[in-house]
Write a protein that holds these residues in place. Structure first.
Motif, short mmCIF file in Angstrom:
data_model
loop_
_atom_site.label_atom_id
_atom_site.label_comp_id
_atom_site.label_asym_id
_atom_site.label_seq_id
_atom_site.Cartn_x
_atom_site.Cartn_y
_atom_site.Cartn_z
N ALA A 103 0.81 -1.22 0.00
CA ALA A 103 0.00 0.00 0.00
C ALA A 103 0.84 1.26 0.00
N ARG A 104 2.13 1.15 0.37
CA ARG A 104 2.97 2.35 0.39
C ARG A 104 3.34 2.81 -1.01
N CYS A 105 3.30 1.90 -1.96
CA CYS A 105 3.93 2.15 -3.25
C CYS A 105 3.03 2.90 -4.22
N LEU A 106 3.65 3.78 -4.97
CA LEU A 106 2.96 4.43 -6.07
C LEU A 106 2.95 3.49 -7.27
N LEU A 156 12.61 4.48 -3.86
CA LEU A 156 12.08 3.14 -4.08
C LEU A 156 12.19 2.31 -2.81
N THR A 157 11.38 1.26 -2.74
CA THR A 157 11.57 0.27 -1.68
C THR A 157 12.93 -0.38 -1.85
N ALA A 158 13.44 -1.00 -0.78
CA ALA A 158 14.81 -1.52 -0.78
C ALA A 158 15.03 -2.57 -1.86
N ASP A 159 13.96 -3.29 -2.24
CA ASP A 159 14.11 -4.30 -3.29
C ASP A 159 13.93 -3.69 -4.67
N VAL A 186 8.06 7.42 -2.94
CA VAL A 186 7.92 8.86 -3.15
C VAL A 186 8.41 9.18 -4.55
N ARG A 187 7.66 9.97 -5.26
CA ARG A 187 8.06 10.39 -6.60
C ARG A 187 8.06 11.92 -6.64
N GLY A 188 9.20 12.50 -7.00
CA GLY A 188 9.30 13.95 -7.07
C GLY A 188 8.71 14.49 -8.36
N ARG A 189 8.60 15.78 -8.42
CA ARG A 189 8.17 16.42 -9.67
C ARG A 189 9.31 16.32 -10.68
N CYS A 238 14.35 22.91 -4.13
CA CYS A 238 13.72 21.78 -4.81
C CYS A 238 14.68 20.64 -5.12
N GLN A 239 15.93 20.74 -4.63
CA GLN A 239 16.88 19.66 -4.86
C GLN A 239 16.73 18.64 -3.73
N TRP A 240 15.54 18.02 -3.71
CA TRP A 240 15.21 17.10 -2.63
C TRP A 240 14.02 16.25 -3.03
N LEU A 241 13.71 15.28 -2.18
CA LEU A 241 12.44 14.57 -2.18
C LEU A 241 11.77 14.84 -0.84
N ASP A 242 10.46 15.13 -0.85
CA ASP A 242 9.70 15.33 0.37
C ASP A 242 9.31 13.95 0.91
#
Length: 310
Positions: free
Chosen positions: A53-56, A212-215, A221-224, A268-272
């Protein structure tokens, strides 16, 4: 095969048994061949994403290799037309049939075609060494009027947790990345968009960031889409290209043998990552995902770096 970092560790983190070798100093390519990553076990499993459920949802397949002529970038590497700054033809006199008018070492020149008749092309990649172990995680609050909110870089104003990292993109190809004059020089082109935060024009969609998940199965999380002002910031290969910079934010590009760098402290040089549980993850950075820029190799435009969220 020897163990190397950061890419070998990213593969080991994903449960892979076949680390990748890094080419010798002077030709280091910090990007990752996506097909080799998949063969090693880092794959994007849609079924696994549906179960988590965490994944986009996973992204669609990458576009077919080749530039986007609608953006005005020459698709075959043989440039025609004139420099909007001076009105002079890119190559005058015109190049012979066995040559291409190509941007190289900060200027256009006639360059011999390859044995297959192709023109020289740029080759940018992500230098993962500047990310691996050097990222930071910090808490930050933004004013409602902040550019980061207006540009969709964060999901809210208060108590945001940010994963900051630097992105360096060397060009080790046989030609410059060339965008040319930005609109402040009176040139109208869809290649650029205005950045209110940085007060200059950017090339939109140059980079893409995901956690991404570790695997590696899917994105948490997906950035713009990240926009860059492509410049000659640092000399990367003393054996390649000109000694002096040629491109800046008004006349954009990256010479062969140079690199552009977006420091972690930039807006913006990041992921939230607000709300992301602690644990082990993989940061994926990709370049030129729409293949709008002509390159000789699109397979090294991805880097996977292990990230620990405490």
């Amino acid at each position: 095969m020897r163990w190397t970092t950061p890419l070998a560790w990213a593969l080991a983190l994903a449960g892979c048994g076949a680390p990748l070798d890094v080419p010798p100093e002077g030709g280091i390519d910090g990007g990752m061949d996506a097909s080799r990553a998949r063969e090693a076990g880092i794959d994007f499993d849609a079924a696994a994403c549906e179960r988590d459920a965490r994944c986009l949802p996973p992204l669609g397949p990458p576009p077919v290799a080749g530039c986007n002529p609608e953006l005005g970038v020459e698709c075959d590497g043989d440039w025609t037309g004139s420099d909007p700054r001076t009105g002079e033809l890119y190559c005058d006199p015109a190049c012979a049939a066995a040559e291409c008018c190509a941007p190289r070492d900060g200027r256009f020149q006639c360059v011999a075609r390859g044995a297959d008749g192709a023109c020289p092309a740029a080759d940018v990649f992500v230098d993962a060494r500047v990310i691996d172990g050097l990222y930071t995680i910090e808490e930050q609050t933004f004013a409602e009027s902040d550019c980061a909110i207006a540009e969709g870089c964060v999901g809210g104003s208060r108590g945001r947790r940010l994963l900051r990292f630097e992105v360096a993109t060397p060009n080790h190809g046989d030609a410059d990345v060339f965008l040319g004059a930005a609109p402040e020089l009176g040139v109208s082109t869809p290649l650029f968009e205005w950045s209110a935060c940085h007060a200059h024009h950017h090339f939109p969609g140059y980079a893409d960031y995901e956690l991404l998940t570790a695997d590696g199965c899917c994105a948490v999380v997906r950035g713009r889409k990240q926009s860059f002002c492509l410049t000659d910031l640092l000399r990367d290969r003393p054996d390649m290209g000109a000694e002096e910079p040629a491109y800046d934010c008004s006349y954009q590009g990256i010479q062969r043998g140079w690199r552009d760098v977006y420091a972690a402290g930039l807006d913006c040089q990041w992921l939230d990552i607000t709300g992301v549980p602690s644990g082990e993850y993989v940061l994926r950075v990709r370049l030129n995902t729409d293949h709008a820029l002509l390159e000789s190799d699109y397979q090294n435009n991805e880097a996977l770096v292990p990230v620990t969220i405490p």
